[in-house]
Design an enzyme around this catalytic site. Sequence first.
Site, mmCIF file in Angstrom:
data_model
loop_
_atom_site.group_PDB
_atom_site.id
_atom_site.type_symbol
_atom_site.label_atom_id
_atom_site.label_comp_id
_atom_site.label_asym_id
_atom_site.label_seq_id
_atom_site.Cartn_x
_atom_site.Cartn_y
_atom_site.Cartn_z
ATOM 1 C CD GLU A 45 -29.670 -39.164 -13.524
ATOM 2 O OE1 GLU A 45 -29.550 -38.388 -14.488
ATOM 3 O OE2 GLU A 45 -30.528 -39.016 -12.642
ATOM 4 C CG HIS A 67 -33.072 -47.044 -10.870
ATOM 5 N ND1 HIS A 67 -34.317 -47.294 -10.339
ATOM 6 C CD2 HIS A 67 -33.106 -45.772 -11.335
ATOM 7 C CE1 HIS A 67 -35.068 -46.217 -10.497
ATOM 8 N NE2 HIS A 67 -34.361 -45.277 -11.096
HETATM 9 N N1 COA Z 1 -21.159 -48.447 -8.435
HETATM 10 C C1 COA Z 1 -20.562 -49.309 -7.598
HETATM 11 N N2 COA Z 1 -21.246 -50.070 -6.721
HETATM 12 C C2 COA Z 1 -22.577 -49.936 -6.703
HETATM 13 C C3 COA Z 1 -23.257 -49.053 -7.545
HETATM 14 C C4 COA Z 1 -22.498 -48.300 -8.433
HETATM 15 N N3 COA Z 1 -23.053 -47.416 -9.267
HETATM 16 N N4 COA Z 1 -24.577 -49.129 -7.288
HETATM 17 C C5 COA Z 1 -24.719 -50.019 -6.310
HETATM 18 N N5 COA Z 1 -23.518 -50.505 -5.947
HETATM 19 C C6 COA Z 1 -23.240 -51.483 -4.924
HETATM 20 C C7 COA Z 1 -23.300 -50.820 -3.556
HETATM 21 O O1 COA Z 1 -22.030 -50.315 -3.176
HETATM 22 C C8 COA Z 1 -23.755 -51.938 -2.671
HETATM 23 O O2 COA Z 1 -22.670 -52.733 -2.304
HETATM 24 P P1 COA Z 1 -22.584 -53.388 -0.830
HETATM 25 O O3 COA Z 1 -23.786 -54.281 -0.745
HETATM 26 O O4 COA Z 1 -21.265 -54.099 -0.851
HETATM 27 O O5 COA Z 1 -22.647 -52.238 0.124
HETATM 28 C C9 COA Z 1 -24.657 -52.750 -3.584
HETATM 29 O O6 COA Z 1 -24.254 -52.449 -4.911
HETATM 30 C C10 COA Z 1 -26.116 -52.388 -3.408
HETATM 31 O O7 COA Z 1 -26.205 -50.995 -3.342
HETATM 32 P P2 COA Z 1 -27.512 -50.244 -2.825
HETATM 33 O O8 COA Z 1 -27.134 -48.903 -2.298
HETATM 34 O O9 COA Z 1 -28.345 -51.116 -1.958
HETATM 35 O O10 COA Z 1 -28.286 -50.048 -4.156
HETATM 36 P P3 COA Z 1 -29.541 -49.186 -4.305
HETATM 37 O O11 COA Z 1 -30.371 -49.917 -5.248
HETATM 38 O O12 COA Z 1 -30.143 -48.798 -3.046
HETATM 39 O O13 COA Z 1 -28.902 -47.840 -4.895
HETATM 40 C C11 COA Z 1 -28.320 -46.088 -6.323
HETATM 41 C C12 COA Z 1 -29.278 -47.256 -6.027
HETATM 42 C C13 COA Z 1 -28.809 -45.377 -7.575
HETATM 43 C C14 COA Z 1 -28.298 -45.089 -5.157
HETATM 44 C C15 COA Z 1 -26.891 -46.653 -6.540
HETATM 45 O O14 COA Z 1 -26.903 -47.636 -7.532
HETATM 46 C C16 COA Z 1 -25.870 -45.568 -6.853
HETATM 47 O O15 COA Z 1 -25.360 -44.920 -5.943
HETATM 48 N N6 COA Z 1 -25.569 -45.340 -8.180
HETATM 49 C C17 COA Z 1 -24.597 -44.346 -8.578
HETATM 50 C C18 COA Z 1 -25.214 -42.951 -8.619
HETATM 51 C C19 COA Z 1 -26.206 -42.777 -9.759
HETATM 52 O O16 COA Z 1 -25.951 -43.148 -10.901
HETATM 53 N N7 COA Z 1 -27.357 -42.161 -9.438
HETATM 54 C C20 COA Z 1 -28.413 -41.922 -10.386
HETATM 55 C C21 COA Z 1 -29.563 -42.875 -10.164
HETATM 56 S S1 COA Z 1 -30.798 -42.727 -11.417
#
Ligand code: COA
Length: 355
Positions: free
Chosen positions: A297, A242
């Site tokens: 989700e 998140h």
């Molecule tokens: N599965 C695998 N790896 C994940 C992940 C997940 N669900 N969520 C984050 N990561 C990893 C990223 O690949 C990233 O790795 P890197 O640093 O090697 O590139 C690291 O963790 C940080 O990711 P980041 O994009 O900075 O996290 P964020 O806090 O900006 O992203 C989300 C938040 C929700 C976009 C992300 O966690 C995600 O894509 N989740 C899956 C989709 C989802 O469930 N969406 C609903 C959200 S309520």
Amino acid sequence: MNNGLENVVAAETVLSDVRGAEGQLIIRGHPLSALAGHWTFEQTAHLLFTGFFADLTDAAGLAAGLGMARVEVFERVRERIGAVAELPLYDAMRALTAMLPDGTALSDALRLLAAPAVLLPALIRLQAGDTAIAPAADAGHAADVIRMLGRSDGAAALDAYLVTVSDHGLNASTFAARVVASTQAGLTSSVLAGLGALKGPLHGGAPGPVIDMLDAIAAEGDSRGWIDRALDGGDRLMGFGHRVYRTRDPRADALKAALLSFGPVDARLRFAEDVERAALEGLRRRKPDRVIDTNVEFYTALLLEAVGFPKHGFTGVFAMGRVAGWLAHAREQALTGRLIRPASLYVEPPASRAA
Ligand code: COA
């Protein structure tokens, strides 16, 4: 300049507070854990609406008005629903919502609060070749949705879901609704802005893919193997991580509790828990310095599947709950009297292109 407006405070609100570090969601003074499963959606909407409509009485009055509004919305759209039923489900719901009067009174708010609850089940049934079921004014809101869907179980679980997603700080759709309200446009215009923003996969469009992931894992029968392969291949696991919560999303627990009290999903829930454990282990091993935990989700998908919504209807059910927050935020913003009008940074075109 801040492209995503992270950490920009753009509104003062009494409505909700997302405490990312603590994993807490506060809705008008109440932690989510005290509301979901304890309060009805109607009581929560009343909590959010208080102070924003001169003729709002008590929660029972809102519930009665909402029941009548469900009937009114059904009557208003029944001649027109066939004309939009060919559209994708969410777009059809949005098109019918646009036909509602665009005022700012409590009666306008109640029609809009009722609209997704009436339109979504009716459209799901029509698109499946069934006839729409008319609302019952004296039923509880969630129970009536289940009835209009043609189902009999799951009202308490759906009620807990609607309360859980009713408001969540200045998320994209709520901000969109507030921008429109700041122009003193009506509540239908604000709700349409919210619906537009919620539709995108970066906001309300995520729970469907959780079901796809669970189905793929179930077909293979090896949670750990599937998850290791996905993570090794650089895929993101749906329903984890998140932007704001740096710990477990409190809404995941609220929804899991609602699911646990809903018997028929036992086997599916046990399987999902196994997938969740495998996912959290895999994520911790690969990202030991970063907290990536279960988000809203994951259990949304399981709960909405269990109560009988098709996965292409999940975003519409999200709107059914979040519309309460949009309406309250729209009124809160409009009452400030201040137009939202940020500045942009003009980037001069290169001389060669300007010439
Ligand atoms: N599965 C695998 N790896 C994940 C992940 C997940 N669900 N969520 C984050 N990561 C990893 C990223 O690949 C990233 O790795 P890197 O640093 O090697 O590139 C690291 O963790 C940080 O990711 P980041 O994009 O900075 O996290 P964020 O806090 O900006 O992203 C989300 C938040 C929700 C976009 C992300 O966690 C995600 O894509 N989740 C899956 C989709 C989802 O469930 N969406 C609903 C959200 S309520």
